[in-house]
Design a protein around this motif. Structure first.
Motif, mmCIF file in Angstrom:
data_model
loop_
_atom_site.group_PDB
_atom_site.id
_atom_site.type_symbol
_atom_site.label_atom_id
_atom_site.label_comp_id
_atom_site.label_asym_id
_atom_site.label_seq_id
_atom_site.Cartn_x
_atom_site.Cartn_y
_atom_site.Cartn_z
ATOM 1 N N ASN A 1 0.797 -1.212 0.000
ATOM 2 C CA ASN A 1 0.000 0.000 0.000
ATOM 3 C C ASN A 1 0.832 1.264 0.000
ATOM 4 O OD1 ASN A 1 -2.552 -1.269 0.071
ATOM 5 N ND2 ASN A 1 -2.245 -1.753 2.229
ATOM 6 N N GLU A 2 2.097 1.160 0.325
ATOM 7 C CA GLU A 2 2.930 2.355 0.426
ATOM 8 C C GLU A 2 4.140 2.216 -0.477
ATOM 9 O OE1 GLU A 2 2.080 4.964 1.997
ATOM 10 O OE2 GLU A 2 0.331 4.142 3.019
ATOM 11 N N ILE A 3 4.529 3.325 -1.120
ATOM 12 C CA ILE A 3 5.692 3.306 -2.005
ATOM 13 C C ILE A 3 6.964 2.978 -1.232
ATOM 14 C CG2 ILE A 3 6.091 5.798 -1.782
ATOM 15 C CD1 ILE A 3 7.011 5.824 -4.662
ATOM 16 N N ASP A 4 7.047 3.421 0.044
ATOM 17 C CA ASP A 4 8.255 3.196 0.822
ATOM 18 C C ASP A 4 8.441 1.736 1.198
ATOM 19 O OD1 ASP A 4 8.875 5.868 0.712
ATOM 20 O OD2 ASP A 4 7.810 6.346 2.571
ATOM 21 N N ASP A 5 7.341 0.976 1.209
ATOM 22 C CA ASP A 5 7.426 -0.422 1.593
ATOM 23 C C ASP A 5 8.152 -1.223 0.509
ATOM 24 O OD1 ASP A 5 4.914 -2.842 2.706
ATOM 25 O OD2 ASP A 5 7.090 -2.956 2.563
ATOM 26 N N GLN A 6 7.690 -1.087 -0.726
ATOM 27 C CA GLN A 6 8.282 -1.752 -1.880
ATOM 28 C C GLN A 6 8.348 -3.265 -1.733
ATOM 29 O OE1 GLN A 6 11.930 0.047 -3.303
ATOM 30 N NE2 GLN A 6 11.270 2.075 -2.681
ATOM 31 N N ALA A 7 7.497 -3.837 -0.848
ATOM 32 C CA ALA A 7 7.507 -5.286 -0.661
ATOM 33 C C ALA A 7 6.975 -6.002 -1.888
ATOM 34 C CB ALA A 7 6.681 -5.660 0.572
ATOM 35 N N CYS A 8 6.155 -5.302 -2.674
ATOM 36 C CA CYS A 8 5.573 -5.939 -3.849
ATOM 37 C C CYS A 8 6.555 -5.956 -5.010
ATOM 38 C CB CYS A 8 4.284 -5.228 -4.233
ATOM 39 S SG CYS A 8 3.312 -6.111 -5.451
ATOM 40 N N GLY A 9 7.104 -4.803 -5.380
ATOM 41 C CA GLY A 9 8.098 -4.800 -6.440
ATOM 42 C C GLY A 9 8.111 -3.533 -7.255
ATOM 43 N N SER A 10 8.939 -3.522 -8.285
ATOM 44 C CA SER A 10 9.080 -2.349 -9.140
ATOM 45 C C SER A 10 9.639 -2.757 -10.493
ATOM 46 C CB SER A 10 9.998 -1.305 -8.492
ATOM 47 O OG SER A 10 11.310 -1.827 -8.353
ATOM 48 N N LEU A 11 9.417 -1.878 -11.472
ATOM 49 C CA LEU A 11 10.000 -2.016 -12.797
ATOM 50 C C LEU A 11 10.824 -0.761 -13.059
ATOM 51 C CD1 LEU A 11 7.129 -3.593 -12.856
ATOM 52 C CD2 LEU A 11 7.379 -3.500 -15.324
ATOM 53 N N THR A 12 12.058 -0.939 -13.513
ATOM 54 C CA THR A 12 12.929 0.197 -13.803
ATOM 55 C C THR A 12 13.283 0.187 -15.283
ATOM 56 O OG1 THR A 12 13.869 0.079 -11.569
ATOM 57 C CG2 THR A 12 15.091 1.356 -13.217
ATOM 58 N N TYR A 13 12.898 1.270 -15.975
ATOM 59 C CA TYR A 13 13.170 1.411 -17.395
ATOM 60 C C TYR A 13 14.325 2.385 -17.592
ATOM 61 C CZ TYR A 13 8.554 -0.673 -18.351
ATOM 62 O OH TYR A 13 7.469 -1.511 -18.416
ATOM 63 N N PHE A 14 15.394 1.940 -18.244
ATOM 64 C CA PHE A 14 16.529 2.791 -18.600
ATOM 65 C C PHE A 14 16.411 3.113 -20.086
ATOM 66 C CE2 PHE A 14 17.916 0.280 -14.999
ATOM 67 C CZ PHE A 14 18.588 1.189 -14.202
ATOM 68 N N ILE A 15 16.171 4.382 -20.422
ATOM 69 C CA ILE A 15 16.017 4.787 -21.820
ATOM 70 C C ILE A 15 17.107 5.791 -22.152
ATOM 71 C CG2 ILE A 15 14.480 5.786 -23.541
ATOM 72 C CD1 ILE A 15 12.117 4.953 -21.883
ATOM 73 N N PRO A 16 18.037 5.435 -23.031
ATOM 74 C CA PRO A 16 19.132 6.371 -23.378
ATOM 75 C C PRO A 16 18.626 7.511 -24.241
ATOM 76 C CG PRO A 16 19.253 4.432 -24.764
ATOM 77 C CD PRO A 16 18.138 4.175 -23.781
ATOM 78 N N VAL A 17 19.340 8.635 -24.207
ATOM 79 C CA VAL A 17 18.982 9.756 -25.075
ATOM 80 C C VAL A 17 19.208 9.351 -26.520
ATOM 81 C CG1 VAL A 17 19.474 11.503 -23.338
ATOM 82 C CG2 VAL A 17 21.284 10.786 -24.923
ATOM 83 N N ARG A 18 18.452 9.966 -27.384
ATOM 84 C CA ARG A 18 18.568 9.715 -28.821
ATOM 85 C C ARG A 18 19.702 10.567 -29.362
ATOM 86 N NH1 ARG A 18 14.887 8.398 -33.055
ATOM 87 N NH2 ARG A 18 16.085 8.372 -34.972
ATOM 88 N N GLN A 19 20.708 9.918 -29.912
ATOM 89 C CA GLN A 19 21.835 10.627 -30.469
ATOM 90 C C GLN A 19 21.485 11.208 -31.833
ATOM 91 O OE1 GLN A 19 24.467 11.126 -28.658
ATOM 92 N NE2 GLN A 19 23.809 9.756 -27.013
#
Length: 296
Positions: A277-295
């Motif tokens: 229920n809380e972002i600080d808990d993070q017991a459920c999980g997360s997805l992290t997207y790394f998107i590089p700048v367009r050269q």
């Protein structure tokens, strides 16, 4: 090497897999005693990477994992195959997930138990072929190291962004993502005929740790809080990130590193599948997207 568990939250796992469906044909599953990790590294031309983790207790019960490599198992799999298998498990009375071999081929086997309209028990077995990776092979798969970002900001509702992306994605192959430290964000696309900018205001900036010295990459003494920081990224990658709506995100944090990348942290919400229920808990999980700048 041994892996066997009861899949108690097939809906959540399916949503995670649906979020990565448009990124690539294949992905890597890293199983540990604490978390399930899904990793997607797209081709060099795209550059997008996804690193996700979900707590074991948010997905499984009676979790049994053993290996000679710090009790970690690494599997390469087809996203489409796993997605089809998980769809078959929706609403099942019981689903067992195990790593086994059939005809000498390693598979993730889903044993799905259900009940017919007449009350008869039905058992369906769905096998997902996998390739077992060695620790040495996993050494080559590393989460990107990025400089400190100049701005951290909470994203507007994902449905709003998806609606905007649908309208602008045909207007250019690049999109400029900008934000400042006063809760404002801009999404801009331009071509020879049009120049469209969408503004969001009243967003929340995450606080910086004032006890730490900023890195040289993040030193911007001549910038005011109202100044915008911008990263121009591939439109296709931005649209792919928006597929994370499948996990019903509770919060999304955007971090802009000018001239380098945009990083989106998608915190998995609780709606519909008993997450945290809380972002600080993070017991459920997360997805992290790394998107590089367009050269250019």
């Amino acid at each position: 090497m041994r892996f066997r568990t009861l899949l108690t939250n097939s809906n959540l796992l399916l949503r995670v897999v649906q979020s990565i469906d448009k990124l690539s044909k294949g992905a890597v599953l890293k199983l540990t005693t604490e978390k399930l990790h899904v990793i997607v590294i797209t081709d060099i031309g795209s550059g997008l990477q996804l690193w996700s983790d979900v707590a074991v207790n948010a997905l499984f019960a009676d979790y049994q994992l053993e290996s000679l490599h710090n009790n970690e198992i690494y599997l390469e799999f087809s996203i489409d195959n796993l997605q089809r298998a998980l769809k078959s498990a929706q609403g099942a009375l019981k689903t067992t997930l195990k790593l086994t071999k059939k005809q000498g081929i390693p598979v993730l086997s889903l044993i799905i138990q259900n009940q017919s309209a007449t009350g008869r028990e039905i058992t369906l077995c769905q096998d997902v072929p996998v390739r077992v990776l060695t620790p040495l092979q996993m050494e080559a798969i590393r989460e990107p190291l990025v400089p400190d970002s100049q701005v951290h900001i909470m994203m507007p509702p994902l449905n709003s962004l998806r609606s905007i992306a649908e309208r602008i994605k045909g207007m250019g192959d690049r999109v400029a993502v900008s934000a400042n430290r006063e809760g404002a964000m801009k999404i801009r696309v331009a071509n020879d005929l049009v120049d469209i900018t969408t503004f969001f205001r009243g967003l929340e900036n995450l606080a910086y740790d004032s006890t730490q010295e900023p890195s040289s990459a993040n030193q911007t003494p001549d910038r005011e809080p109202s100044d915008f920081y911008t990263a121009v990224v591939d439109m296709k990658n931005f649209v792919r990130f928006l597929q994370s709506y499948h996990v019903v995100p509770k919060n999304i944090v955007c971090c802009i590193i000018e001239h380098h990348a945009v990083v989106f942290y998608v915190y998995i919400g609780s709606a519909g599948y008993g997450g945290v229920n809380e972002i600080d808990d993070q017991a459920c999980g997360s997805l992290t997207y790394f998107i590089p700048v367009r050269q250019v």
